[in-house]
Design an enzyme around this catalytic site. Structure first.
Site, short mmCIF file in Angstrom:
data_model
loop_
_atom_site.label_atom_id
_atom_site.label_comp_id
_atom_site.label_asym_id
_atom_site.label_seq_id
_atom_site.Cartn_x
_atom_site.Cartn_y
_atom_site.Cartn_z
N ASP A 158 0.85 -1.39 0.11
CA ASP A 158 0.17 -0.05 0.01
C ASP A 158 0.93 1.27 -0.16
O ASP A 158 1.89 1.33 0.75
CB ASP A 158 -0.76 -0.19 1.40
CG ASP A 158 -1.62 0.97 1.36
OD1 ASP A 158 -2.33 1.53 0.58
OD2 ASP A 158 -1.47 2.08 2.51
N ASP A 177 1.18 7.50 -10.13
CA ASP A 177 0.39 7.00 -11.31
C ASP A 177 -0.46 5.99 -10.74
O ASP A 177 -0.42 4.84 -10.91
CB ASP A 177 1.40 5.95 -12.13
CG ASP A 177 0.88 5.33 -13.33
OD1 ASP A 177 -0.36 5.93 -13.62
OD2 ASP A 177 1.62 4.51 -14.08
N TYR A 246 -8.47 7.85 -22.62
CA TYR A 246 -8.89 8.03 -21.19
C TYR A 246 -10.42 9.03 -21.50
O TYR A 246 -10.53 9.48 -22.58
CB TYR A 246 -7.74 9.08 -20.71
CG TYR A 246 -6.61 8.24 -20.26
CD1 TYR A 246 -6.83 6.77 -20.02
CD2 TYR A 246 -5.61 8.70 -19.68
CE1 TYR A 246 -5.84 5.57 -19.43
CE2 TYR A 246 -4.35 8.03 -19.04
CZ TYR A 246 -4.65 6.26 -19.06
OH TYR A 246 -3.44 5.85 -18.56
#
Ligand code: SPD
Length: 310
Positions: A158, A177, A246
């Site tokens: 994480d 990212d 996107y």
């Protein structure tokens, strides 16, 4: 325009399938009322990790496509635009970056771009989902090639927990990212996360985070900008570029620097990518003109983003 029938009707013309059979349609509450579609030639991989659904398919016109929880992360055809911009906007803005952290980015594309910088000595990457790394290595070798650089250390875990353990001032640059702020990446858009990044950066260090679309997410962007203005005491800028697959065909980047060190002027890079980087393959998208243009915002976005009231 000629018309055979002037009557208004809710009945869709035959060519308007809600979801077209044999096509992938990207549907999400983050872009309600619209869905970009790609024609599927073949499903190459389907898996469920501990965090998300992972799919790879061969499309008719964009090459192989990586989809996480129903959202396109990259296509072979246009991945260069995102990976090059999210990397070179920050790294060309500081002299001689040496220690770089990537949060997310499990496909390896950002690593590929970071590795163009000869000055970089250490590249850490913290990706939560090992399946993304494995799938990228299997299906997207030209993207995952970034993992081959010996300066790279992969940490599966994480990002928030990783940053909590990082000693203060470790990195010259952090690149986030991430996927969208639903699911595993939600925390990566919150103020406590930015505070951890600021702590992990040296004075005058830089961060670049995926910051969604000005056409769809001004509310999200406004929140990110407000948080970043509070957390980062150097410069705070929003940039954007075009990525056809996107949502809305564009994506933005939040670029910030920490205070207490050399000032960073993101709009006028001091560390242009040189010919040396071409040994890693030619840049396909990024160039000096696009760098400067990325900070030019349409008026409706400038009004919100440049508003100094937090
Ligand atoms: N809406 C999708 C945004 C995805 C951003 N991350 C993509 C990962 C590519 N390395």
């Amino acid at each position: 325009m000629a018309s055979t029938n002037n009557a208004a009707s809710n009945q869709l013309p035959e060519s308007f399938g809600a979801v077209i059979p044999g096509w992938f349609s990207e549907i999400s509450p983050l872009w309600p009322g619209e869905a970009h579609s790609l024609k599927v030639e073949k499903i190459l991989f389907q898996g469920k990790s501990d965090f998300q659904n992972v799919v790879v398919f061969e499309s008719s016109t964009y090459g192989k496509v990586l989809v996480l929880d129903g959202v396109i992360q990259l296509t072979e055809r246009d991945e260069c635009a995102y990976q090059e911009m999210i990397t070179h906007l920050p790294l060309s803005s500081i002299p001689r970056p040496q220690r770089v952290l990537v949060i997310g980015g499990g496909d390896g594309g950002v690593l590929r771009e970071v590795s163009r910088y000869a000055s970089v000595e250490k590249i850490d990457i913290c990706e939560i989902d090992r399946m993304v790394v494995d799938v990228a290595k299997q299906f997207f070798p030209k993207v995952a090639v970034g993992f081959d650089d010996p300066r790279v250390t992969l940490h599966i875990g994480d990002g928030v927990a990783f940053l909590k353990a990082v000693p203060e001032g470790t990195y010259d640059a952090v690149i986030v990212d991430s996927s969208d702020p639903i699911g595993p990446a939600r925390d990566l858009f919150e103020k406590p996360f930015f505070e951890l990044i600021a702590k992990a950066l040296r004075p005058g260090g830089v961060v670049c985070t995926q910051a969604e679309s000005i056409w769809l997410h001004m509310n999200i962007i406004q929140g990110i900008v407000a948080n970043c203005r509070q957390v980062f005491k150097g410069s705070v800028n929003y940039a954007w570029t075009t990525v056809p697959t996107y949502p809305s065909g564009v994506i933005g980047f939040m670029l910030c620097s920490t205070g207490g060190g050399p000032a960073v002027d993101f709009k006028n890079p001091v560390n242009p990518i040189d010919a040396e980087s071409e040994s890693k393959g030619a840049l396909k998208f990024y160039n000096a003109e696009l760098h400067r243009a990325a900070f030019c915002l349409p008026s409706f976005a400038r009004e919100v983003i440049d508003c100094k009231v937090n």
